[in-house]
Design a protein around this motif. Structure first.
Motif, short mmCIF file in Angstrom:
data_model
loop_
_atom_site.label_atom_id
_atom_site.label_comp_id
_atom_site.label_asym_id
_atom_site.label_seq_id
_atom_site.Cartn_x
_atom_site.Cartn_y
_atom_site.Cartn_z
N ALA A 51 2.69 2.79 -1.53
CA ALA A 51 2.60 3.97 -0.66
C ALA A 51 2.58 3.54 0.82
N ILE A 52 1.89 2.44 1.12
CA ILE A 52 1.87 1.92 2.50
C ILE A 52 3.30 1.65 2.98
N CYS A 53 4.11 1.08 2.08
CA CYS A 53 5.48 0.70 2.46
C CYS A 53 6.33 1.91 2.85
N GLU A 57 4.09 4.46 10.01
CA GLU A 57 3.48 3.40 10.83
C GLU A 57 3.82 2.00 10.33
N TYR A 58 4.03 1.89 9.01
CA TYR A 58 4.26 0.54 8.44
C TYR A 58 5.77 0.23 8.50
N TYR A 59 6.18 -0.34 9.65
CA TYR A 59 7.60 -0.58 9.93
C TYR A 59 8.21 -1.74 9.11
N SER A 166 7.71 -10.45 4.18
CA SER A 166 6.80 -11.11 5.13
C SER A 166 5.47 -11.50 4.49
N SER A 167 5.51 -11.72 3.16
CA SER A 167 4.27 -12.11 2.46
C SER A 167 3.78 -13.48 2.89
N ILE A 168 4.66 -14.31 3.43
CA ILE A 168 4.24 -15.62 3.92
C ILE A 168 3.16 -15.45 4.99
N ALA A 209 0.03 0.01 12.42
CA ALA A 209 0.69 -0.26 11.13
C ALA A 209 -0.33 -0.57 10.04
N TYR A 210 -1.50 -1.07 10.44
CA TYR A 210 -2.53 -1.47 9.46
C TYR A 210 -3.72 -0.51 9.46
N ALA A 211 -3.61 0.59 10.21
CA ALA A 211 -4.66 1.62 10.20
C ALA A 211 -3.93 2.95 10.41
N ALA A 219 -7.70 3.26 2.15
CA ALA A 219 -7.96 3.38 0.71
C ALA A 219 -7.61 2.08 0.00
N PHE A 220 -6.48 1.47 0.42
CA PHE A 220 -6.04 0.18 -0.14
C PHE A 220 -7.11 -0.88 0.09
N ASN A 221 -7.66 -0.90 1.30
CA ASN A 221 -8.66 -1.91 1.64
C ASN A 221 -9.96 -1.66 0.86
N THR A 283 -10.95 -9.09 4.63
CA THR A 283 -10.21 -8.93 3.37
C THR A 283 -8.76 -9.42 3.45
N GLU A 284 -8.23 -9.54 4.65
CA GLU A 284 -6.83 -10.02 4.73
C GLU A 284 -6.50 -10.47 6.15
N TYR A 285 -5.72 -11.54 6.23
CA TYR A 285 -5.08 -11.91 7.49
C TYR A 285 -3.59 -11.66 7.31
C1 AVI Z 1 1.96 -7.97 1.47
N1 AVI Z 1 1.79 -8.16 2.91
C2 AVI Z 1 2.98 -8.72 3.52
C3 AVI Z 1 1.29 -6.97 3.63
C4 AVI Z 1 1.14 -7.27 5.14
O1 AVI Z 1 1.73 -6.55 5.93
O2 AVI Z 1 0.48 -8.26 5.48
C5 AVI Z 1 -0.04 -6.49 3.08
C6 AVI Z 1 -0.61 -5.30 3.79
N2 AVI Z 1 -1.86 -5.12 4.08
C7 AVI Z 1 -2.04 -3.97 4.69
N3 AVI Z 1 -0.89 -3.39 4.82
C8 AVI Z 1 0.04 -4.20 4.25
#
Ligand code: AVI
Length: 323
Positions: A51-53, A57-59, A166-168, A209-211, A219-221, A283-285
């Protein structure tokens, strides 16, 4: 070797579920509490990520798609003939389809940790492309990558490693170089790596893009705390934590946090952790690179030639790295 079939053989010292619980507990006990981002992706997390994709905002997803479509011919023209296509984290194989229709590919290896799910998807791909031998491979390549058995003679059938999305960027640079180096070690002289990286840009665009406004990323977080409760047996109340995404310019990364709204104590079998109000769990970088920085990582990993395709705003990069 990071292979699910070996990990599930039952000879390991600890059961995978115990190892996952121990890993979560160790992260929560750190002075700066952390949860490894792999725990974000349970079934519900994957649905939320999809859903984020789709969010405005999530370009990254739609920008990557546009780069692939615009530059497909140039990318395909630079690939070796008679290749084996190695789709890292293939999921539903969707991103590979557009290339397989045009590139000279003899074999497709779909590599993913969720092998039961991808087997059906890889079979479907095989029916769509009857001339390509399609194989599903179970591997958690975040732990290391060794596909030498599956690849066979890479001089005869050069591999095109495909690592989109861009998962790297979710690996710290030193671990990213480790994974890229492992890929380079398996390309042979004529193989290559087609990989995407999200590029540096205005921090406001990144943070939005991340908020997102709808709260899908929140919700994902927060869902990761539900995963924690399942795997570790903790008693997190996800609604007691706020989602936060901020760009750390010094490290060039978005950091996703869960911030305690009020003082609270979280317990699990054999452990506990107190949180002050405002204290965060990381939770994530998500690292963002300049083209030169990312080319530097590829060079450090042993690739000597590199091309990049980008969009009009220069927000996202698709790199073809060759030995
Ligand atoms: C999977 N990865 C590339 C996403 C990113 O943009 O870092 C994970 C993500 N986390 C929050 N939004 C998307």
């Amino acid at each position: 070797r990071a292979k699910a079939d070996i990990a599930q053989s039952g000879h390991a010292a600890a059961r995978p579920s115990d190892r996952r619980a121990a890993e979560l507990a160790a992260g929560l006990r750190r002075s700066r509490a952390m949860i490894d981002p792999k725990f974000l992706y349970d079934t519900q997390g994957c649905v939320l990520f999809n859903a984020i994709c789709e969010l405005d905002e999530y370009y990254p997803t739609r920008t990557e798609r546009a780069i692939f479509e615009t530059h497909r011919d140039a990318i395909v023209g630079a690939l070796p003939a008679g290749a084996q296509w190695v789709d890292l984290g293939c999921g539903d194989c969707a991103k590979s389809r557009g290339f397989l229709a045009h590139a000279d590919v003899r074999r497709y290896l779909g590599v993913d940790i969720a092998v039961d799910w991808i087997r059906a998807e890889v079979d479907r791909l095989g029916r769509q492309f009857p001339g390509i031998d399609c194989v599903a491979v179970a591997a958690d390549f975040a732990q290391g990558l060794d596909l030498s058995d599956e690849l066979g003679d890479v001089a005869r059938m050069p591999p095109v490693f495909f690592y989109p999305g861009s998962s790297i960027g979710n690996f710290p640079p030193e671990r990213a170089v480790g994974l890229l180096g492992a890929i380079r070690g398996q390309t042979g002289p004529a193989g290559c790596l087609l990989i995407s990286a999200d590029l540096r840009k205005d921090p406001g665009v990144l943070e939005h893009a991340y908020a997102d406004d709808l709260g899908v990323t929140a919700a994902f977080n927060r869902n990761v705390l539900r995963v924690c409760n399942q795997v570790l047996g903790s008693d997190f109340h996800p609604e007691c934590f706020d989602h936060e995404a901020c760009f750390d310019a010094a490290h060039g990364r978005i950091e996703m946090h869960l911030v305690a709204r009020a003082p609270q104590r979280v317990r699990w079998p054999g452990g506990e952790r107190a949180f002050q109000a405002g204290e965060a769990i990381v939770t994530e970088y998500s690292y963002k690179y300049t083209p030169a920085q990312f080319e530097g990582l590829l060079a450090e990993a042993g690739f000597s030639r590199c091309r990049m395709w980008t969009d009009a705003r220069g927000w996202f990069g698709v790199f073809l790295a060759q030995p």
